[in-house]
Design an enzyme around this catalytic site. Structure first.
Site, mmCIF file in Angstrom:
data_model
loop_
_atom_site.group_PDB
_atom_site.id
_atom_site.type_symbol
_atom_site.label_atom_id
_atom_site.label_comp_id
_atom_site.label_asym_id
_atom_site.label_seq_id
_atom_site.Cartn_x
_atom_site.Cartn_y
_atom_site.Cartn_z
ATOM 1 C CE LYS A 189 -4.339 1.120 2.325
ATOM 2 N NZ LYS A 189 -5.090 0.874 3.557
HETATM 3 O O1 G3P Z 1 -9.290 2.053 4.428
HETATM 4 C C1 G3P Z 1 -9.036 3.342 4.903
HETATM 5 C C2 G3P Z 1 -9.664 3.501 6.235
HETATM 6 O O2 G3P Z 1 -9.030 2.706 7.199
HETATM 7 C C3 G3P Z 1 -9.802 4.892 6.677
HETATM 8 O O3 G3P Z 1 -11.020 4.916 7.326
HETATM 9 O O4 G3P Z 1 -12.747 5.764 8.790
HETATM 10 O O5 G3P Z 1 -10.323 6.379 9.198
HETATM 11 O O6 G3P Z 1 -11.570 7.345 7.281
HETATM 12 P P1 G3P Z 1 -11.428 6.169 8.201
#
Ligand code: G3P
Length: 216
Positions: A87
């Site tokens: 990633k």
């Molecule tokens: O896959 C990306 C994710 O982990 C980010 O999620 O909820 O932190 O925006 P969030």
């Protein structure tokens, strides 16, 4: 559409595997920190533990931001297990590294994507997956699903092979909308996937069937 679980929590991954709906896992440094995983060796061992539970792709994120560092880290991660996808952040050095990984047979997930222009660049570099952060787009008052639709249209018109991995998915409606708008994959907490189960008419209907079954 594939379902990836967005977590570094081994119990959640086991739970999803038992349900039989998990096609892969994505992680990031914040998710690893949430599990209290620190130190290079522990992090690498944790990725191996995740891969042992998952019959599918596992995204492992680099933390370097320069080309040489990203490539060096990515090589170590990719060597851990054939299912590892490296990633890489959507920055200039990241795009250069994605091109290098692509040319050297290492699969990549381009992360922190917030625009169609970034999506085009990642596809040009040969990224395996593209991660637009839907929830965070919504958080800033823009429309995350419109972004998915726009990228899906561009990739179809241009015949780009990069898969759209809708990320930062927070709830069941996000999953439904991502499917509707052309995402190839959604990655989300298991709670969002389990939220797809819920409907009050299902609960009411089942209670009635069970009650009537007593009469049989
Ligand atoms: O896959 C990306 C994710 O982990 C980010 O999620 O909820 O932190 O925006 P969030």
């Amino acid at each position: 559409m594939k379902f990836f679980v967005d977590t570094a929590n081994l119990e959640q991954i086991k739970d999803a595997a038992v349900m039989g709906i998990m096609d892969g896992v994505t992680t990031n440094p914040s998710l690893m920190a949430k599990e209290g995983i620190t130190g290079k060796d522990n992090i690498l061992n944790h990725y191996k533990a995740i891969c042992a539970l998952v019959d599918g792709d596992v995204s492992a994120e680099v933390i370097s931001t320069d080309f040489d560092g990203i490539v060096a880290e990515g090589k170590v991660l990719a060597a851990l297990h054939p299912n590892i996808v490296v990633k890489v952040p959507m920055i200039e050095e990241g795009i250069k590294a994605i091109r290098w990984f692509t040319d050297n047979g290492i699969r990549t997930n381009c992360t922190l994507v917030f625009s169609a222009g970034q999506a085009i660049l990642a596809a040009k570099a040969g990224a395996t997956y593209l991660s637009p952060f839907i929830g965070r787009v919504d958080d800033s008052g823009w429309d995350g699903m419109q972004l998915i639709e726009q990228i899906a249209n561009i990739y179809a018109i241009q015949d780009f092979r990069t898969e759209i991995l809708a990320a930062s998915i927070r709830n069941p409606l996000h999953i439904v909308k991502a499917a509707e708008n052309g995402a190839d994959v959604v990655t989300c907490p298991l709670s969002a996937i389990k939220g797809l189960l819920k409907h009050p008419l299902t609960d009411i209907g089942l209670a009635k069937f069970l009650e009537d079954a007593k009469k049989l």
